[in-house]
Motif scaffolding. Sequence first.
Motif, short mmCIF file in Angstrom:
data_model
loop_
_atom_site.label_atom_id
_atom_site.label_comp_id
_atom_site.label_asym_id
_atom_site.label_seq_id
_atom_site.Cartn_x
_atom_site.Cartn_y
_atom_site.Cartn_z
N THR A 181 49.97 74.19 38.04
CA THR A 181 50.31 75.34 38.88
C THR A 181 49.07 76.18 39.17
N PRO A 182 49.16 77.07 40.14
CA PRO A 182 48.06 78.03 40.35
C PRO A 182 47.79 78.87 39.12
N GLN A 183 48.82 79.06 38.29
CA GLN A 183 48.61 79.85 37.08
C GLN A 183 47.66 79.14 36.11
N HIS A 184 47.74 77.81 36.01
CA HIS A 184 46.78 77.08 35.19
C HIS A 184 45.36 77.32 35.70
N PRO A 204 39.22 65.12 34.30
CA PRO A 204 38.52 65.16 35.59
C PRO A 204 39.37 65.61 36.78
N GLY A 205 40.63 65.14 36.84
CA GLY A 205 41.47 65.50 37.97
C GLY A 205 41.72 67.00 38.08
N ALA A 206 41.76 67.69 36.95
CA ALA A 206 41.96 69.14 36.98
C ALA A 206 40.75 69.84 37.56
N LYS A 207 39.56 69.39 37.17
CA LYS A 207 38.34 69.99 37.72
C LYS A 207 38.28 69.79 39.23
N VAL A 208 38.58 68.59 39.70
CA VAL A 208 38.56 68.33 41.14
C VAL A 208 39.59 69.19 41.86
N GLN A 209 40.78 69.32 41.27
CA GLN A 209 41.81 70.16 41.89
C GLN A 209 41.35 71.61 41.99
N MET A 210 40.73 72.12 40.93
CA MET A 210 40.25 73.50 40.97
C MET A 210 39.14 73.66 42.01
N CYS A 211 38.28 72.66 42.13
CA CYS A 211 37.23 72.69 43.15
C CYS A 211 37.85 72.76 44.55
N ASP A 213 40.82 73.92 45.34
CA ASP A 213 41.67 75.09 45.55
C ASP A 213 40.90 76.40 45.59
N GLU A 214 39.75 76.47 44.94
CA GLU A 214 39.03 77.75 44.84
C GLU A 214 38.42 78.13 46.19
N LYS A 215 38.81 79.29 46.70
CA LYS A 215 38.34 79.77 47.99
C LYS A 215 37.39 80.96 47.87
#
Length: 304
Positions: A181-184, A204-211, A213-215
């Motif tokens: 979620t965005p909360q994570h 790794p997938g979490a880091k890519v997702q955060m990359c 999503d981060e604006k």
Amino acid sequence: MRFVWFGLAVCAGLAACGGDRPRSTATAPASVTVSSSDHRPAKSVFGAQSGPSGGASESFGSYAKGCVGGAVQLPETGATWQAMRLSRNRNWGHETLVDFVQDLSRKAAQQPGWAGLYVGDMSQPRGGPMLSGHASHQIGLDADIWMLPPNRLDLSRTERENLSSISMRRAGGAYVNSDWTPQHHNVIKAAAQDPRVARIFVFPGAKVQMCNDEKGDRSWLNKVRPWWGHHYHFHVRLNCPKGDNTCVDQAPPPAGDGCADAQTWVDNILNPPPPNPNATPSKPKPPITMATLPAQCSSVASQH
């Protein structure tokens, strides 16, 4: 504040516990010396300790070869956290770590659906190598934070032993799953933006997702590093506290946001490269003995 009450998802295997890779290029300060005469397995010595040594909190050695004096116990329950797996007696750390965990839990409690944090393994009462699990977590500056968003903070001891965290990964860690979620994102971001934090290990997938999503400001992404495992929890590692001259920091992460590196990890998960026929098989590491730890650890272990 120093707490002295006496009594966490568990890393699976040593590599999954955020060991010192890449290894620090720093050398130990001159004041860190070792004894050559005590060949007892250090994990047996430190694993048997039920309480901390005296004195002020101080970290000796490196994250995967050291100990902590004057450790502080994270209270089992607070307004915005609960320590898990109490039977393991690993809710200890340098006072800086205990303060950090409490601060992060208050920030987590501001996220929708999060009452705070479930806190996994920190360190043993005197740090040092553990009888099982982690290669790191030895100097009181590492903490595992469960990915499971707490919806209640009145779990009994039995519930804390039996409740499990949840996995965030899909496709072997190449992507996050529907529980992410965005909360994570926001909780990990809050941790990474804390100046006390050196790095955070996630799959790794979490880091890519955060990359993706981060604006906004992306500088904090530099501290979030891909590593095996770390899909049931994320692993926070603090910098050596100022004034702890016998504490050895890990080398800083490479410059940049690290997103291209994380994508390479994902690409290799999806399309594994062929094995290198010329690769030299790795040799098992010898066990850590008291003789190979900083000399101060002998005093930490022997205090009554």
